[in-house]
Enzyme design. Sequence first.
Site, mmCIF file in Angstrom:
data_model
loop_
_atom_site.group_PDB
_atom_site.id
_atom_site.type_symbol
_atom_site.label_atom_id
_atom_site.label_comp_id
_atom_site.label_asym_id
_atom_site.label_seq_id
_atom_site.Cartn_x
_atom_site.Cartn_y
_atom_site.Cartn_z
ATOM 1 C CD GLU A 245 -2.861 -0.714 2.598
ATOM 2 O OE1 GLU A 245 -2.925 0.439 3.092
ATOM 3 O OE2 GLU A 245 -3.417 -1.697 3.093
ATOM 4 C CD GLU B 259 -12.091 1.964 0.714
ATOM 5 O OE1 GLU B 259 -12.648 0.972 1.243
ATOM 6 O OE2 GLU B 259 -10.855 2.101 0.661
ATOM 7 C CE LYS C 121 -10.421 2.677 5.185
ATOM 8 N NZ LYS C 121 -9.027 2.506 4.724
ATOM 9 C CD GLU D 27 -7.396 5.777 7.179
ATOM 10 O OE1 GLU D 27 -7.781 4.843 6.446
ATOM 11 O OE2 GLU D 27 -6.206 5.934 7.492
#
Length: 431
Positions: A306, A360, A363, A369
Amino acid sequence: MAEFLLLLQRLVPQAAQQLFSKRNKTMLQSTSLNGRLRMMPVFFFFCSMLFLPFHQGILTAHAFTGTYGINYGRIADNIPAPESVVTLLKAARVKNIKIFDADHSVIQAFKGSGLELVIGIGNEYLKDMSVNEERAMDWIKENVQPFLPETHISGITVGNEVLGGTDQELEQALMGAIKNVYSALTRLQLADSIEIWTPHSEAVFANSYPPSSCIFKEDVLVYLKPILDFFSQHGSPFYVNAYPFLAYKSDPEHIDINYALFQSNSGIYDAKTNLHYDNMFDAMIDAAYAALETAGYNDMEVRVSETGWASNGDENEAGATTHNARTYNYNLRKRLLKKKGTPLRPKKVVKAYIFALFNENLKPGPSSERHYGLFKADGSISYDIGFTGLRPSSASPSLVSLKELNARCWSRPYFRVVASCTIVLLLALLR
């Protein structure tokens, strides 16, 4: 037939040249019509072999094709359906995709796509799998075997960022789960085509500056060393989640943002190795190499599971802007496409999965995030780093130019082998 020979001449210049030599031209002219007709069934059989879908399970899958991949997280309620995501990824020409679970709708959507998919065993399964190989076997029979070979499942992650955390029982279970998953794959004759690995966070390191001083934490090494022994035995890489954004966010006063963004800067000098680093990403990878070397694993490859940069964040999240996210991801993609190594390992080409495909919106945690996505929910780009997103194609998918055929197929080893064998057969038939 003449058109096919011309195609071969473009694809296999040296071998095809023999077909067009003066001697072979004479043989072609002297061969009777009936003789050539008798050769046609065999000829067309081998011609058809060139275009068989060899990727449908005949060849061993590769865990990573090229250097660039993307994490496809789905903690959101507004992102496209998996089928649309496959279209998006193919339009963006992203070959490697990693998900964090084994959702059947996603795995099914990748059927026949030609994309390489890594699926994940969540941390919640590890304790059971570590003490019972049949649990691992059941998981693979349910989530892997039914989708092969149509879906290219090239890898399985066992847990995520387990070591260096606060759950000691989970840390103890990781090695057993890895061994049992591998054993189950071996029993199903899948171990040679599906790679298993576990991503680590920066929390496994005691320090990472300068890169050469990086070592693993002593309490982590207790659990990590058996895993490294196992992966070293099977030739698996060490995967690390490397985020210059998180490092910069934690200390913006002392870290040059240009160093974190691959921009022009004075960089850092590592006196022990006499190496200079002009970006933090390379320094993080070499820090992992240094830790592995100190632990006795000099030959283990480091890959990035990642990395990314948030385009928005809370007030206290320094650097979380669209401009910085675009700069980091654009420069990172350019760096990966160069297919080069790091200062410490110049011959080890860096490979990385970018985080993430979409923002997203569900999250938890700080605002950053929810803002790592390269694409918006409608499939359009969040910012321009060279991707095009979803768009209609003006060309028929059945019409492929010689240039495209060469780029898509000739670069693959199996295509070269079969094409060469076909030419050898033609030469034999024409003698």
